[in-house]
Design a protein around this motif. Structure first.
Motif, PDB file in Angstrom:
ATOM      1  N   UNK A  13       0.830  -1.201   0.000  1.00  0.00           N
ATOM      2  CA  UNK A  13       0.000   0.000   0.000  1.00  0.00           C
ATOM      3  C   UNK A  13       0.868   1.255   0.000  1.00  0.00           C
ATOM      4  N   UNK A  14       0.505   2.197  -0.857  1.00  0.00           N
ATOM      5  CA  UNK A  14       1.181   3.487  -0.913  1.00  0.00           C
ATOM      6  C   UNK A  14       0.152   4.556  -0.582  1.00  0.00           C
ATOM      7  N   UNK A  15       0.425   5.337   0.433  1.00  0.00           N
ATOM      8  CA  UNK A  15      -0.497   6.409   0.818  1.00  0.00           C
ATOM      9  C   UNK A  15      -0.050   7.720   0.178  1.00  0.00           C
ATOM     10  N   UNK A  16      -1.017   8.411  -0.421  1.00  0.00           N
ATOM     11  CA  UNK A  16      -0.754   9.683  -1.073  1.00  0.00           C
ATOM     12  C   UNK A  16      -1.570  10.758  -0.368  1.00  0.00           C
ATOM     13  N   UNK A  17      -0.924  11.844  -0.012  1.00  0.00           N
ATOM     14  CA  UNK A  17      -1.595  12.934   0.686  1.00  0.00           C
ATOM     15  C   UNK A  17      -1.792  14.125  -0.246  1.00  0.00           C
ATOM     16  N   UNK A  18      -2.516  15.083   0.246  1.00  0.00           N
ATOM     17  CA  UNK A  18      -2.702  16.319  -0.516  1.00  0.00           C
ATOM     18  C   UNK A  18      -1.363  17.005  -0.756  1.00  0.00           C
ATOM     19  N   UNK A  19      -0.488  16.958   0.235  1.00  0.00           N
ATOM     20  CA  UNK A  19       0.849  17.550   0.090  1.00  0.00           C
ATOM     21  C   UNK A  19       1.619  16.865  -1.026  1.00  0.00           C
ATOM     22  N   UNK A  20       1.498  15.538  -1.119  1.00  0.00           N
ATOM     23  CA  UNK A  20       2.166  14.813  -2.201  1.00  0.00           C
ATOM     24  C   UNK A  20       1.702  15.318  -3.560  1.00  0.00           C
ATOM     25  N   UNK A  21       0.384  15.512  -3.712  1.00  0.00           N
ATOM     26  CA  UNK A  21      -0.143  15.966  -4.997  1.00  0.00           C
ATOM     27  C   UNK A  21       0.398  17.344  -5.368  1.00  0.00           C
ATOM     28  N   UNK A  22       0.579  18.200  -4.370  1.00  0.00           N
ATOM     29  CA  UNK A  22       1.103  19.536  -4.663  1.00  0.00           C
ATOM     30  C   UNK A  22       2.573  19.486  -5.089  1.00  0.00           C
ATOM     31  N   UNK A  23       3.275  18.406  -4.751  1.00  0.00           N
ATOM     32  CA  UNK A  23       4.681  18.264  -5.146  1.00  0.00           C
ATOM     33  C   UNK A  23       4.836  17.931  -6.625  1.00  0.00           C
ATOM     34  N   UNK A  24       3.764  17.437  -7.236  1.00  0.00           N
ATOM     35  CA  UNK A  24       3.812  17.171  -8.669  1.00  0.00           C
ATOM     36  C   UNK A  24       3.937  15.701  -9.016  1.00  0.00           C
ATOM     37  N   UNK A  25       3.808  15.414 -10.321  1.00  0.00           N
ATOM     38  CA  UNK A  25       3.750  14.031 -10.784  1.00  0.00           C
ATOM     39  C   UNK A  25       5.050  13.265 -10.558  1.00  0.00           C
ATOM     40  N   UNK A  26       6.186  13.917 -10.670  1.00  0.00           N
ATOM     41  CA  UNK A  26       7.466  13.208 -10.478  1.00  0.00           C
ATOM     42  C   UNK A  26       7.598  12.706  -9.051  1.00  0.00           C
ATOM     43  N   UNK A  27       7.210  13.550  -8.098  1.00  0.00           N
ATOM     44  CA  UNK A  27       7.267  13.170  -6.686  1.00  0.00           C
ATOM     45  C   UNK A  27       6.335  11.986  -6.409  1.00  0.00           C
ATOM     46  N   UNK A  28       5.112  12.086  -6.882  1.00  0.00           N
ATOM     47  CA  UNK A  28       4.126  11.027  -6.659  1.00  0.00           C
ATOM     48  C   UNK A  28       4.567   9.734  -7.330  1.00  0.00           C
ATOM     49  N   UNK A  29       5.044   9.827  -8.566  1.00  0.00           N
ATOM     50  CA  UNK A  29       5.463   8.634  -9.295  1.00  0.00           C
ATOM     51  C   UNK A  29       6.609   7.920  -8.590  1.00  0.00           C
ATOM     52  N   UNK A  30       7.504   8.685  -7.979  1.00  0.00           N
ATOM     53  CA  UNK A  30       8.617   8.066  -7.261  1.00  0.00           C
ATOM     54  C   UNK A  30       8.109   7.234  -6.088  1.00  0.00           C
ATOM     55  N   UNK A  31       7.126   7.750  -5.353  1.00  0.00           N
ATOM     56  CA  UNK A  31       6.536   6.988  -4.245  1.00  0.00           C
ATOM     57  C   UNK A  31       5.864   5.722  -4.758  1.00  0.00           C
ATOM     58  N   UNK A  32       5.161   5.841  -5.857  1.00  0.00           N
ATOM     59  CA  UNK A  32       4.442   4.690  -6.402  1.00  0.00           C
ATOM     60  C   UNK A  32       5.427   3.648  -6.930  1.00  0.00           C
ATOM     61  N   UNK A  33       6.512   4.081  -7.543  1.00  0.00           N
ATOM     62  CA  UNK A  33       7.513   3.132  -8.046  1.00  0.00           C
ATOM     63  C   UNK A  33       8.092   2.298  -6.914  1.00  0.00           C
TER      64      UNK A  33
END
Length: 271
Positions: free
Chosen positions: A239-259
């Motif tokens: 499970x990967x949790x994504x927060x509102x702060x993560x979304x504001x960091x942009x797609x590269x930041x979010x994609x790194x967490x998901x990877x």
């Protein structure tokens, strides 16, 4: 029309006098979307204009505080909301292609077609089934910006619960190396029974994503989330949790967490 400054604006009541002056007009575009309760960007949700449309055989409505349009509407593309003539949800979405970006259209489209029946809660029914929305777009080649509607429709998915979930999904879709994440994925036990419903999931690599919005901060929700987290791990999912702060960091930041989560499930960048 004058009202006290402290009065909460009633949109339907604000439209009614104009429709009495223009009885052949129909509420459309952003105003119709607001009456239907559809997800809109702030610039449209808070605009000071009312959108009214008339037949192409007539001139567009021209009044102060009115944005007039001319639309060729079929009889099944107009409905009643609070006793007022309003373009249907599907037709409203189609007409908004000239005002919204592709992402904004997808967010609204996800809301319109969302449906699910889980092992808890009340079943959710679509405002418009996805196939019906596709059929409308297919047969409306003369509508302005219909190409944008068609582009957005390629990304619309059934089962999404909120605009942030759509934004998250679209961020990941822009990453060419990532597999697709499906909305509303059931995590099954050894008997094939759903135990947890993930916001977004990739069954191939047993990785799911959860968007933690503001409602996840209450003690009651945190207790439920704790149980969900334990059960997700027991079922063998990452499970990967994504927060509102993560979304504001942009797609590269979010994609790194998901990877990182996908890697734990056996995924490699090469597939």
């Amino acid at each position: 029309m004058r009202v006290p400054k402290t009065t909460t604006f009633d949109l339907a009541a604000g439209c009614r006098p104009y429709l009495e002056l223009l009885p052949d007009a129909v509420i459309s575009h952003g105003t119709a979307a607001r009456l239907h309760g559809l997800a809109l960007p702030r610039r449209v949700a808070e605009e000071p204009l009312l959108h009214l449309s008339r037949s192409p055989a007539c001139g567009p409505p021209r009044r102060r505080h009115i944005c007039g349009h001319r639309l060729l509407l079929a009889s099944n593309e107009v409905t009643q909301v609070y006793g007022l003539p309003v373009t249907t949800v599907a037709r409203t979405w189609l007409d908004l292609a000239g005002m919204l970006s592709v992402e904004e259209l997808v967010i609204m489209g996800d809301q319109i077609v969302s449906e699910h029946q889980r092992t808890f809660g009340t079943p959710r029914r679509p405002l418009v089934p996805l196939e019906e929305l596709r059929d409308l777009v297919k047969h409306r080649s003369g509508v302005p910006k219909v190409r944008r509607s068609r582009e957005a429709l390629e990304y619309v998915r059934v089962g999404v619960d909120s605009p942030p979930e759509t934004r998250l999904r679209l961020m990941l879709a822009k990453q060419a190396d990532l597999p697709e994440f499906i909305p509303n994925v059931a995590l099954l036990d050894e008997y094939g029974q759903p135990q947890v419903w993930a916001d977004l999931g990739c069954p191939e690599f047993r990785t799911c994503l959860e968007y933690d919005g503001a409602h996840h901060l209450t003690p009651e929700q945190q207790a439920r989330d704790h149980y969900r987290d334990l059960r997700t791990a027991e079922l063998g999912w990452n499970q990967v949790k994504i927060s509102r702060t993560d979304l504001t960091q942009g797609s590269s930041w979010v994609a790194a967490k998901v990877r990182r989560g996908l890697t734990m499930g056996g995924w490699t960048p090469s597939g």
